[in-house]
Design a protein around this motif. Sequence first.
Motif, PDB file in Angstrom:
ATOM      1  N   ASN A  14       3.884   7.520   1.445  1.00 56.02           N
ATOM      2  CA  ASN A  14       2.588   6.848   1.532  1.00 56.02           C
ATOM      3  C   ASN A  14       2.145   6.724   2.983  1.00 56.02           C
ATOM      4  O   ASN A  14       2.942   6.357   3.846  1.00 56.02           O
ATOM      5  CB  ASN A  14       2.691   5.432   0.944  1.00 56.02           C
ATOM      6  CG  ASN A  14       3.010   5.473  -0.533  1.00 56.02           C
ATOM      7  OD1 ASN A  14       2.119   5.561  -1.357  1.00 56.02           O
ATOM      8  ND2 ASN A  14       4.299   5.464  -0.859  1.00 56.02           N
ATOM      9  N   HIS A  60       6.712  -2.336   4.204  1.00 55.38           N
ATOM     10  CA  HIS A  60       8.090  -2.696   3.834  1.00 55.38           C
ATOM     11  C   HIS A  60       9.013  -1.511   4.092  1.00 55.38           C
ATOM     12  O   HIS A  60       8.563  -0.416   4.440  1.00 55.38           O
ATOM     13  CB  HIS A  60       8.190  -3.206   2.399  1.00 55.38           C
ATOM     14  CG  HIS A  60       7.838  -2.194   1.328  1.00 55.38           C
ATOM     15  ND1 HIS A  60       6.569  -1.690   1.160  1.00 55.38           N
ATOM     16  CD2 HIS A  60       8.601  -1.603   0.369  1.00 55.38           C
ATOM     17  CE1 HIS A  60       6.570  -0.844   0.146  1.00 55.38           C
ATOM     18  NE2 HIS A  60       7.785  -0.756  -0.351  1.00 55.38           N
ATOM     19  N   ASP A  64       9.594   5.569   1.372  1.00 51.53           N
ATOM     20  CA  ASP A  64       8.278   6.171   1.124  1.00 51.53           C
ATOM     21  C   ASP A  64       7.166   5.430   1.881  1.00 51.53           C
ATOM     22  O   ASP A  64       6.006   5.794   1.791  1.00 51.53           O
ATOM     23  CB  ASP A  64       7.970   6.245  -0.384  1.00 51.53           C
ATOM     24  CG  ASP A  64       7.998   4.906  -1.086  1.00 51.53           C
ATOM     25  OD1 ASP A  64       8.888   4.090  -0.783  1.00 51.53           O
ATOM     26  OD2 ASP A  64       7.134   4.663  -1.963  1.00 51.53           O
ATOM     27  N   HIS A  65       7.546   4.406   2.659  1.00 50.27           N
ATOM     28  CA  HIS A  65       6.562   3.664   3.466  1.00 50.27           C
ATOM     29  C   HIS A  65       6.904   3.679   4.953  1.00 50.27           C
ATOM     30  O   HIS A  65       6.024   3.787   5.784  1.00 50.27           O
ATOM     31  CB  HIS A  65       6.437   2.222   2.953  1.00 50.27           C
ATOM     32  CG  HIS A  65       5.897   2.187   1.569  1.00 50.27           C
ATOM     33  ND1 HIS A  65       4.561   2.020   1.298  1.00 50.27           N
ATOM     34  CD2 HIS A  65       6.508   2.400   0.370  1.00 50.27           C
ATOM     35  CE1 HIS A  65       4.368   2.115  -0.016  1.00 50.27           C
ATOM     36  NE2 HIS A  65       5.531   2.351  -0.598  1.00 50.27           N
ATOM     37  N   ASP A 144       2.931  -1.436  -4.332  1.00 49.10           N
ATOM     38  CA  ASP A 144       4.319  -1.905  -4.304  1.00 49.10           C
ATOM     39  C   ASP A 144       4.440  -3.405  -4.545  1.00 49.10           C
ATOM     40  O   ASP A 144       4.864  -4.162  -3.677  1.00 49.10           O
ATOM     41  CB  ASP A 144       5.012  -1.516  -2.986  1.00 49.10           C
ATOM     42  CG  ASP A 144       5.138  -0.011  -2.858  1.00 49.10           C
ATOM     43  OD1 ASP A 144       4.091   0.627  -2.635  1.00 49.10           O
ATOM     44  OD2 ASP A 144       6.240   0.523  -3.006  1.00 49.10           O
ATOM     45  N   HIS A 192       6.620  -2.361  -9.752  1.00 48.74           N
ATOM     46  CA  HIS A 192       5.345  -1.689  -9.491  1.00 48.74           C
ATOM     47  C   HIS A 192       4.323  -2.043 -10.575  1.00 48.74           C
ATOM     48  O   HIS A 192       4.690  -2.326 -11.717  1.00 48.74           O
ATOM     49  CB  HIS A 192       5.564  -0.175  -9.458  1.00 48.74           C
ATOM     50  CG  HIS A 192       6.362   0.282  -8.268  1.00 48.74           C
ATOM     51  ND1 HIS A 192       5.791   0.500  -7.048  1.00 48.74           N
ATOM     52  CD2 HIS A 192       7.690   0.522  -8.129  1.00 48.74           C
ATOM     53  CE1 HIS A 192       6.723   0.882  -6.177  1.00 48.74           C
ATOM     54  NE2 HIS A 192       7.894   0.899  -6.811  1.00 48.74           N
ATOM     55  N   HIS A 217      -0.363   5.296  -5.461  1.00 51.28           N
ATOM     56  CA  HIS A 217       1.068   5.178  -5.795  1.00 51.28           C
ATOM     57  C   HIS A 217       1.345   5.526  -7.264  1.00 51.28           C
ATOM     58  O   HIS A 217       2.186   4.906  -7.922  1.00 51.28           O
ATOM     59  CB  HIS A 217       1.577   3.767  -5.460  1.00 51.28           C
ATOM     60  CG  HIS A 217       2.995   3.740  -4.927  1.00 51.28           C
ATOM     61  ND1 HIS A 217       4.072   4.252  -5.620  1.00 51.28           N
ATOM     62  CD2 HIS A 217       3.514   3.252  -3.780  1.00 51.28           C
ATOM     63  CE1 HIS A 217       5.177   4.083  -4.913  1.00 51.28           C
ATOM     64  NE2 HIS A 217       4.880   3.485  -3.788  1.00 51.28           N
TER      65      HIS A 217
HETATM   66 ZN   LIG Z   1       6.379   2.705  -2.541  1.00 53.85          ZN
END
Ligand SMILES: [Zn+2]
Length: 257
Positions: A14, A60, A64-65, A144, A192, A217
């Motif tokens: 992301n 966070h 993926d972030h 998220d 999620h 997402h």
């Molecule tokens: Zn994520």
Amino acid sequence: MLRFRSLGSGSTGNATLVEACGLRPFRLLIDCGLGIRQLGMRLAAAGLQPADINAIFITHEHGDHIGCARALALRHRIPVWMSQGTHAATGAPDYDGLLRMARDAQAIDLGGLQLTPFAVAHDVKEPLQLSCTDGAAKLGILTDLGHATPQVMAHLQACHALLLEANHDTDLLAQSSYPAFLKQRVGGDHGHLSNRAAAAIAGALTHSGLRHLVAAHLSQRNNRPALAQQALSEALGCNASDIVVADAVSGTPWLEL
Ligand SMILES: [Zn+2]
Ligand SMILES: [Zn+2]
């Protein structure tokens, strides 16, 4: 004018660009969940280079972030905001003076852009999501999280654009080959948002000034763009095609406010 663009969204990575357009544009990168080469290619597709980024905000510590955030920051001397908990959860690495602490409900003034981070329910140490404004337009980012609290909803009032997680369709998740623990984690209170949960949030936040709703997402296995668009458009009373879906690889075009 404010404009934003997803550089890709989903469990593979992301990143979202926000640009306050002025005499001297200010560009914020929200999350950096890509490899540094891949990020460079996607920035180039948006007409930018890594050195054009003025600040980074990390929501966070999931890979993926956070991705290449530290490497990008150090290479181009870009300040990085994140929570103390996120920094600690990654082993508290040294950012060579570039690290800035973000706190729940404490506004951050970046000059041309003001951010307000807020705490969300997600299965990490101290996750934050945020809203951004240039004083005229307001963009809300919400991915998220397992569920929205009254505090989250209060922070996202009166947004002119929302980038909202629509992770899974509950039926597809239930039927998927995911092991039971993973189904529980994804669909649980700290996992999620389902399409249905996202639609309830969008429906509660909609107002006549809302110009863009981006579904983000999306799970590649447990969702379909058309299902997310259907759920969100029903909540807003608009056409399914009015809902922009952030693609895992191509993200979105620039969206202006
Ligand atoms: Zn994520
Ligand atoms: Zn996460």
